[in-house]
Scaffold this motif. Structure first.
Motif, mmCIF file in Angstrom:
data_model
loop_
_atom_site.group_PDB
_atom_site.id
_atom_site.type_symbol
_atom_site.label_atom_id
_atom_site.label_comp_id
_atom_site.label_asym_id
_atom_site.label_seq_id
_atom_site.Cartn_x
_atom_site.Cartn_y
_atom_site.Cartn_z
ATOM 1 N N GLN A 230 -72.859 2.702 22.038
ATOM 2 C CA GLN A 230 -72.433 1.498 22.581
ATOM 3 C C GLN A 230 -71.599 0.742 21.650
ATOM 4 O O GLN A 230 -70.748 -0.022 22.167
ATOM 5 C CB GLN A 230 -73.448 0.828 23.229
ATOM 6 C CG GLN A 230 -74.361 0.148 22.378
ATOM 7 C CD GLN A 230 -75.757 -0.392 23.097
ATOM 8 O OE1 GLN A 230 -75.841 -0.276 24.467
ATOM 9 N NE2 GLN A 230 -76.318 -1.339 22.472
ATOM 10 N N ARG A 231 -71.638 0.990 20.408
ATOM 11 C CA ARG A 231 -70.863 0.216 19.252
ATOM 12 C C ARG A 231 -69.376 0.842 18.923
ATOM 13 O O ARG A 231 -68.600 0.537 18.261
ATOM 14 C CB ARG A 231 -71.470 -0.036 18.149
ATOM 15 C CG ARG A 231 -72.853 -0.991 18.614
ATOM 16 C CD ARG A 231 -73.461 -1.484 17.114
ATOM 17 N NE ARG A 231 -72.745 -2.204 16.277
ATOM 18 C CZ ARG A 231 -72.229 -1.827 15.154
ATOM 19 N NH1 ARG A 231 -72.339 -0.706 14.649
ATOM 20 N NH2 ARG A 231 -71.473 -2.933 14.365
ATOM 21 N N ILE A 232 -69.161 2.125 19.471
ATOM 22 C CA ILE A 232 -68.038 2.883 19.444
ATOM 23 C C ILE A 232 -66.856 1.925 19.905
ATOM 24 O O ILE A 232 -66.910 1.730 21.178
ATOM 25 C CB ILE A 232 -68.179 4.174 20.119
ATOM 26 C CG1 ILE A 232 -69.209 5.102 19.477
ATOM 27 C CG2 ILE A 232 -66.765 4.918 19.788
ATOM 28 C CD1 ILE A 232 -69.416 6.735 20.094
ATOM 29 N N SER A 233 -65.910 1.851 18.916
ATOM 30 C CA SER A 233 -64.845 1.220 19.311
ATOM 31 C C SER A 233 -63.351 2.017 19.560
ATOM 32 O O SER A 233 -62.451 1.754 20.519
ATOM 33 C CB SER A 233 -64.414 0.089 18.572
ATOM 34 O OG SER A 233 -63.777 0.502 17.321
ATOM 35 N N ALA A 234 -63.550 3.185 18.995
ATOM 36 C CA ALA A 234 -62.394 4.209 19.399
ATOM 37 C C ALA A 234 -62.198 4.871 20.446
ATOM 38 O O ALA A 234 -63.233 5.021 21.232
ATOM 39 C CB ALA A 234 -62.433 5.309 18.168
ATOM 40 N N PRO A 235 -60.959 4.984 21.150
ATOM 41 C CA PRO A 235 -60.980 5.944 22.167
ATOM 42 C C PRO A 235 -61.560 7.309 21.840
ATOM 43 O O PRO A 235 -61.467 7.621 20.976
ATOM 44 C CB PRO A 235 -59.627 6.049 22.581
ATOM 45 C CG PRO A 235 -58.899 4.722 21.832
ATOM 46 C CD PRO A 235 -59.843 4.602 20.741
ATOM 47 N N THR A 236 -62.344 7.632 23.040
ATOM 48 C CA THR A 236 -63.344 9.092 22.724
ATOM 49 C C THR A 236 -63.200 9.930 23.733
ATOM 50 O O THR A 236 -62.973 9.525 24.840
ATOM 51 C CB THR A 236 -64.861 8.265 22.681
ATOM 52 O OG1 THR A 236 -65.056 7.407 21.687
ATOM 53 C CG2 THR A 236 -65.785 9.408 22.568
ATOM 54 N N LEU A 237 -62.932 10.950 23.361
ATOM 55 C CA LEU A 237 -62.840 12.195 24.153
ATOM 56 C C LEU A 237 -64.075 13.107 24.454
ATOM 57 O O LEU A 237 -64.507 13.539 23.204
ATOM 58 C CB LEU A 237 -61.443 13.133 23.872
ATOM 59 C CG LEU A 237 -61.301 14.284 24.591
ATOM 60 C CD1 LEU A 237 -61.035 13.956 26.201
ATOM 61 C CD2 LEU A 237 -60.277 15.165 23.828
ATOM 62 N N TRP A 238 -64.714 13.340 25.412
ATOM 63 C CA TRP A 238 -65.771 14.428 25.374
ATOM 64 C C TRP A 238 -65.367 15.487 26.380
ATOM 65 O O TRP A 238 -64.634 15.609 27.229
ATOM 66 C CB TRP A 238 -66.942 13.562 26.213
ATOM 67 C CG TRP A 238 -67.869 14.391 26.895
ATOM 68 C CD1 TRP A 238 -67.959 15.091 28.053
ATOM 69 C CD2 TRP A 238 -68.840 15.231 26.228
ATOM 70 N NE1 TRP A 238 -68.825 16.181 28.170
ATOM 71 C CE2 TRP A 238 -69.599 16.196 27.045
ATOM 72 C CE3 TRP A 238 -69.306 14.965 24.686
ATOM 73 C CZ2 TRP A 238 -70.525 17.014 26.739
ATOM 74 C CZ3 TRP A 238 -70.253 16.036 24.442
ATOM 75 C CH2 TRP A 238 -71.144 16.692 25.380
ATOM 76 N N VAL A 239 -65.398 16.502 25.515
ATOM 77 C CA VAL A 239 -65.053 17.967 26.015
ATOM 78 C C VAL A 239 -65.918 18.819 26.111
ATOM 79 O O VAL A 239 -67.048 18.946 25.170
ATOM 80 C CB VAL A 239 -63.989 18.701 25.104
ATOM 81 C CG1 VAL A 239 -63.284 19.738 25.807
ATOM 82 C CG2 VAL A 239 -63.010 17.583 24.873
ATOM 83 N N GLU A 240 -66.401 19.364 27.251
ATOM 84 C CA GLU A 240 -67.328 20.573 27.444
ATOM 85 C C GLU A 240 -66.881 21.725 28.057
ATOM 86 O O GLU A 240 -65.702 21.711 28.622
ATOM 87 C CB GLU A 240 -68.680 19.964 28.294
ATOM 88 C CG GLU A 240 -68.328 19.542 29.625
ATOM 89 C CD GLU A 240 -69.539 18.976 30.251
ATOM 90 O OE1 GLU A 240 -70.595 19.647 30.260
ATOM 91 O OE2 GLU A 240 -69.563 17.886 30.809
ATOM 92 N N GLY A 241 -67.515 22.855 28.031
ATOM 93 C CA GLY A 241 -67.171 24.078 28.751
ATOM 94 C C GLY A 241 -67.813 24.078 30.054
ATOM 95 O O GLY A 241 -68.657 23.394 30.583
#
Length: 298
Positions: A230-241
């Motif tokens: 919850q402290r992540i400030s960067a734009p984050t991409l989650w990728v799954e198959g």
């Protein structure tokens, strides 16, 4: 023997000392003004060379750095009888201090590497410009009451250190890779086998410290992981198959609903599903993944 995959972009091998251990880096491209390096971190029982197919498929030239985690690939083993997640964080911190000391990086991790980068991005949010997590689901939460049994299991297995069986030929290593992931083409499996294992007098042995197979005596605590996420400030991409490996591997121990609730705490999250891909999506659909990365990292 099948044809062996020919990389489009050749890497440079580099060895650096991080926290007293010799680590192997693979480097593609050169630094470009105003563009951060893309740092890629592999999963459990894998190697940095695993990202070659994605690097080959990237639409534009850029500096890419992949590291073999301690005790994997050509990086030095710790010499201890267990591997701890805080050590991976320490190695990553030392790596970024070396390759990009004054500027944030684009950071990508697969599976175990995905779990590490998510924690790191919450602990050091100013070090990350863009964050990519490839199927780094985390693990089921473990209650404190499980500690005595887990510690007893660890102590028991310390008495008989694990080993990794040898393979007769490099082709057998490639066949093992394809057995684990039937989507992996034969030519890519043949190429990966040369990085995944080395020839010894007893046969081809995996480039991995057998101590990685020991159960971790430290319990996985979801609350601690989410405090970092919850402290992540960067734009984050989650990728799954599209082939749901979470349910297949954990079943009811880690239901999809619980994982969805975990992702909900990540502040700036984008999601993507690659069709006809499983857990090794960077092997299954490297072109589709590279296209998604190109858009997200632009």
């Amino acid at each position: 023997m099948p044809d062996v995959y020919t990389p489009r972009r050749l890497h440079r091998d580099e060895f650096v000392t991080l926290r007293g251990l010799r680590h192997h880096l693979l480097r593609w491209g050169q630094p470009l003004p105003g563009q951060p390096p893309l740092v890629m971190l592999h999963g459990w029982m894998d190697v940095g060379a695993s990202f070659q197919f994605v690097v080959d498929a990237l639409a534009t030239e850029r500096e890419v750095i992949a590291m073999d985690w301690r005790g994997f690939g050509l990086s030095e083993a710790s010499g201890a009888d267990c591997y701890w997640f805080p050590d991976y964080l320490g190695d990553l911190d030392a790596l970024l201090d070396l390759v990009s000391p004054g500027a944030p990086v684009d950071l990508l991790g697969h599976s175990m590497g995905g779990n590490v980068v998510m924690t790191y991005a919450g602990v050091r949010p100013d070090r990350i410009r863009r964050l990519v997590n490839l199927e780094g689901f985390g693990m089921p939460d473990v209650a404190p009451a499980a500690a005595p049994e887990r510690l007893a299991k660890w102590l028991d297995e310390l008495k008989e250190p694990p080993s990794l069986r040898p393979y007769a030929t490099q082709a057998d290593v490639a066949e093992r890779l394809r057995k684990t992931n039937p989507r992996l083409p034969a030519d890519k499996a043949a190429w990966l086998a040369g990085h995944w294992a080395r020839e010894t007098p007893e046969g081809y042995r995996l480039n991995a410290d057998p101590a990685h197979k020991l159960p971790n005596p430290v319990l996985y605590r979801k609350a601690e992981a989410l405090a970092c996420w919850q402290r992540i400030s960067a734009p984050t991409l989650w990728v799954e198959g599209s082939d749901d490996q979470l349910t297949r591997f954990w079943g009811t121990r880690f239901p999809r609903e619980e994982f969805e609730a975990r992702l909900a705490v990540v502040p700036k999250l984008e999601r993507s599903v690659l069709q006809d891909a499983g857990h090794m999506l960077h092997h299954d659909q490297p072109e589709a993944l590279a296209e998604r990365l190109h858009v997200f990292l632009a």
